[in-house]
Scaffold this active site. Structure first.
Site, PDB file in Angstrom:
ATOM      1  CB  CYS A  40     -18.689 -24.764  21.833  1.00 52.86           C
ATOM      2  SG  CYS A  40     -19.297 -23.467  22.856  1.00 52.86           S
ATOM      3  CB  SER A  41     -18.877 -28.045  25.440  1.00 58.38           C
ATOM      4  OG  SER A  41     -17.392 -27.309  25.555  1.00 58.38           O
ATOM      5  CB  CYS A  42     -21.666 -22.943  26.918  1.00 56.01           C
ATOM      6  SG  CYS A  42     -21.003 -21.750  25.735  1.00 56.01           S
TER       7      CYS A  42
ATOM      8  CB  CYS B 228     -23.510 -25.950  24.724  1.00 55.27           C
ATOM      9  SG  CYS B 228     -22.672 -24.463  23.831  1.00 55.27           S
TER      10      CYS B 228
END
Lengths: 120, 206
Positions: free
Chosen positions: B108-110, B105
């Site tokens: 961000c941190s999907c 991602c």
């Protein structure tokens, strides 16, 4: 999984395996709270006062009592207690939130998000 | 390289609030990122990589399920009772002899948390997010994954709406193994695409 003894005193949603988190942000809010307590920033009884007030207000306003509603109260309480303890101000939080929002809306594809770039 | 999904939609307000708290507390030295992750790892056991591992093992042994999984991942995974928030689509990408998939991602941190739990520290780190797009082979080598030169590497960029699950290749020497034993070979990183599934001897030693 067994909770730490100190955590057994706080009433968090859990089943036979331990705490139940429906989404990552709930676990993150939970973890920040536990770590701030461990670092001595506030006691569990101080937390219970702030968190309890959020739950009461939520219940009085007829909000749901599910896991998400529970952790939304948790998050509000965490924002309040870090302000009460002078760890962060409400202004710092709202400024940072605007920066995250701005960055998430404007970061070009393929670039990692970096809120510091926009803060001169 | 395939990066088919745009990242234009803002993150939900609740997630922004949590990220704001987290980033400020870390910057001020009030909490440590690693300590938060360690705690989450310890308590976060309702959804975890074992969910994804069961899905992968089923796909390895059941051809009809594999087809459903590749055609409509969200529905196929729901057969196990694993469902995420509304509006989140899960997409399975399958490794083959010619194609290796890896997920990032960049924003961000999907992460496909209904099947993989919470993302590991490195997945959220800026170096991984930037470098795996630019130099995927080099990043994979740092994970100990060496791909043949003629293998195509596809990098998938997750978004709030679309999350990817890598179906790793079934390891050699697993012909007689049942689904449960196979699931133990499916490590978390293999479903992100940074590693391959464990060989049977590796899993026994673990």
């Amino acid at each position: 999984m067994q909770l730490d003894p100190v955590l057994q005193a706080i009433d968090i949603p859990q089943d036979g395996d331990g705490p139940v988190f429906e989404e990552p942000w709930q676990a993150q809010a939970f973890a920040m709270t536990v770590k701030l307590n461990e670092a001595g920033q506030f006691s569990w009884s101080e937390w219970a006062d702030v968190f309890g007030a959020e739950i009461s207000a939520d219940t009085a306003s007829g909000q749901g009592v599910g896991n998400t509603a529970y952790y939304l109260c948790w998050l509000s309480a965490l924002e309040k207690i870090v302000a009460q303890k002078n760890l962060l101000t409400a202004e710092q939080l709202s400024t940072r939130k605007a920066e995250w929002r701005e960055a998430s809306e404007h970061t070009p594809h393929g670039q990692p998000i970096d809120i510091h770039k926009s803060r001169k | 390289m395939a990066s088919n999904h745009k990242h234009d939609d803002p993150l939900p307000d609740t997630v922004l609030r949590v990220k704001s708290l987290e980033s400020l507390l870390i910057e001020k030295g009030l909490v440590e990122a690693e300590a938060l992750d360690a705690l989450i790892d310890r308590y976060e056991n309702k959804v975890g990589p074992k969910n994804g591992a069961k899905v992968v093992a089923r796909a390895w042994v059941d051809a009809a399920f594999r087809e459903r999984l590749l055609a409509d991942t969200t529905s196929a995974v729901a057969e196990f009772g694993y469902t995420g928030a509304q509006g989140e689509e899960l997409v399975a990408v399958e490794n083959t002899d010619k194609i290796h998939n890896v997920v990032v991602c960049t924003l961000c941190s999907c992460y496909p948390w209904p099947v993989l739990g919470l993302p590991p520290v490195w997945y959220k780190s800026a170096p991984y997010r930037a470098r795996v797009v630019r130099e995927p082979r080099k990043v994979l080598e740092e994970f100990g994954t060496f791909l043949p030169d003629d293998m195509e590497v596809r990098v998938w960029d997750s978004t709030a709406e679309t999350r990817y699950l890598v179906i790793p290749k079934r390891p050699e020497g697993t012909d007689g193994m049942d689904e449960e034993a196979l699931a133990r070979l499916v490590n978390r990183d293999s479903m992100i695409g940074t590693r391959e599934a464990d060989r049977p001897a590796m899993a026994e030693g673990a």
